[in-house]
Enzyme design. Structure first.
Site, PDB file in Angstrom:
ATOM      1  N   ASP A 299       0.819  -1.220   0.000  1.00  0.00           N
ATOM      2  CA  ASP A 299       0.000   0.000   0.000  1.00  0.00           C
ATOM      3  C   ASP A 299       0.855   1.273   0.000  1.00  0.00           C
ATOM      4  O   ASP A 299       0.673   2.150   0.858  1.00  0.00           O
ATOM      5  CB  ASP A 299      -0.923   0.019   1.224  1.00  0.00           C
ATOM      6  CG  ASP A 299      -1.638  -1.301   1.451  1.00  0.00           C
ATOM      7  OD1 ASP A 299      -2.094  -1.900   0.469  1.00  0.00           O
ATOM      8  OD2 ASP A 299      -1.740  -1.725   2.626  1.00  0.00           O
TER       9      ASP A 299
ATOM     10  N   GLU B 295     -11.692  -0.094  -2.893  1.00  0.00           N
ATOM     11  CA  GLU B 295     -10.825   0.466  -1.859  1.00  0.00           C
ATOM     12  C   GLU B 295      -9.682   1.218  -2.534  1.00  0.00           C
ATOM     13  O   GLU B 295      -9.677   1.387  -3.756  1.00  0.00           O
ATOM     14  CB  GLU B 295     -10.274  -0.640  -0.942  1.00  0.00           C
ATOM     15  CG  GLU B 295      -9.417  -1.660  -1.649  1.00  0.00           C
ATOM     16  CD  GLU B 295      -8.985  -2.818  -0.754  1.00  0.00           C
ATOM     17  OE1 GLU B 295      -9.372  -2.840   0.423  1.00  0.00           O
ATOM     18  OE2 GLU B 295      -8.267  -3.705  -1.248  1.00  0.00           O
TER      19      GLU B 295
END
Length: 344
Positions: free
Chosen positions: A31, A239
């Site tokens: 991420d 997301e």
């Protein structure tokens, strides 16, 4: 990439076929939120660990506990420098576990680390921690940001000096439990023929520690101006929000989750609406896909992750970087993460 496809990958040759190599090899990272601060590249990733938690659809096996900040002098660096522990969950009074995808921002000599974590009652909120240095250590605020919820905060600094946070994620990210910023456990995803749930966004306060307004749902539209539907799994938001600006247009990019694409939509202001344009990145090894887009010396780069270093273990990922290219009309050329390996 679906889990059932991982066993078909020849991992002995995958590394030479990949369009980019892991920037960090001594730990697992994911991420990556990348920024240029004071002429240097800083990356704020998750720190993946093997917590020994069984796999589930709510992401319980992603048991991250802390953050390290990495830096690079150039995108051509073969490895990113680990600047050590920046923040640990044990130092966050309101949080219990699962320090998922973070982001950072800089304003007036201060650096702000935004992060999601679960409270003891199992509900995600978003917190902020502050430092005088881009690498920390960061001192967390004693309480979470009022009115925040779900996961994946991404903070965008506009040219007028305003900062906006974009956040949200369905399934384990709990976005499906909210309507109009209110939680109800009986809420679920809309049916396939209803509008998909959009990410949430809000202007940040001048001190960067609160929302300056009531959070709003961001709308992603199809080519006909209609909201993307919940059953449009190849295009709807799941997301991993990110915002960047290119040639005066606002590019909102995100992951489609269970179909494993990084897609983008374009709008005329930070609030949207945004019109779907296409894919930035095709599926990677591992279930998740999460990214950031950063301008470095006039060129644009995609920071992302895959699970090739861990031989396909979904929750043990590694951050990477690759250049992205725009066409004359502003569209982004789709990247295949492996040069001569056909993603299944």
């Amino acid at each position: 990439m679906p889990e059932e496809s991982i066993e078909k990958v020849d991992f002995t040759t995958l590394e030479v076929k990949a369009i980019s190599q892991p920037l960090v090899k001594h730990m697992y990272t994911a991420d990556p939120s990348a920024h240029v601060f004071n002429g240097k590249i800083y990356i704020y990733p998750s720190h993946d660990i093997d917590a020994g938690i069984p796999f589930d659809d709510d992401g319980g096996h992603f048991g991250m506990e802390d953050y390290h900040v990495f830096s690079m002098e150039s995108v051509n660096d073969l490895e990113a420098k680990d600047n050590g522990l920046a923040l640990d969950v044990k130092d966050v009074k309101w949080a219990e576990k699962q320090m998922w995808a973070p982001d950072a921002a800089h304003k007036d000599g201060k650096y702000y680390l935004y992060f999601p974590a679960k409270r003891p009652d199992g509900i995600f909120q978003i917190g902020v921690a502050v430092s005088d240095s881009p690498v920390g250590p960061f001192v967390p605020e004693p309480v979470a940001i009022k009115g925040s919820y779900t996961i994946d905060p991404a903070v965008f600094e506009d040219e007028d000096g305003k900062y906006y946070m974009y956040f949200g994620g369905i399934w384990g990210g709990q976005l499906q439990k909210y309507r109009n910023n209110k939680f109800a456990n009986e809420n679920e995803e809309p049916s396939a023929n209803e509008p998909a749930l959009g990410p949430i966004m809000a202007l940040l306060s001048d001190d960067m520690k609160e929302f300056a307004e009531e959070p709003k749902e961001l709308k992603i539209l199809d080519e006909n101006g209609n909201e993307l539907l919940a059953g449009d799994n190849d295009r709807r938001f799941f997301e991993a929000s990110w915002m960047h600006k290119y040639n005066g247009k606002y590019y909102f990019s995100y992951s489609t989750g269970d179909t494993h694409f990084i897609c983008y939509a374009i709008g005329d202001n930070p609030y949207g609406p945004f019109t779907y344009q296409g894919r930035i990145l095709n599926p990677v090894i591992g279930w998740t896909s999460h990214h950031s887009i950063c301008e470095v010396e006039g060129e644009w780069y995609l920071f992302y992750h895959d699970s090739s270093l861990s031989k396909g273990v979904t929750h043990l990922r590694s951050i990477k970087v690759v250049k992205i290219n725009y066409r004359e009309d502003g569209s982004i050329i789709t990247l295949d993460p492996y040069n001569d390996y056909k993603v299944l």
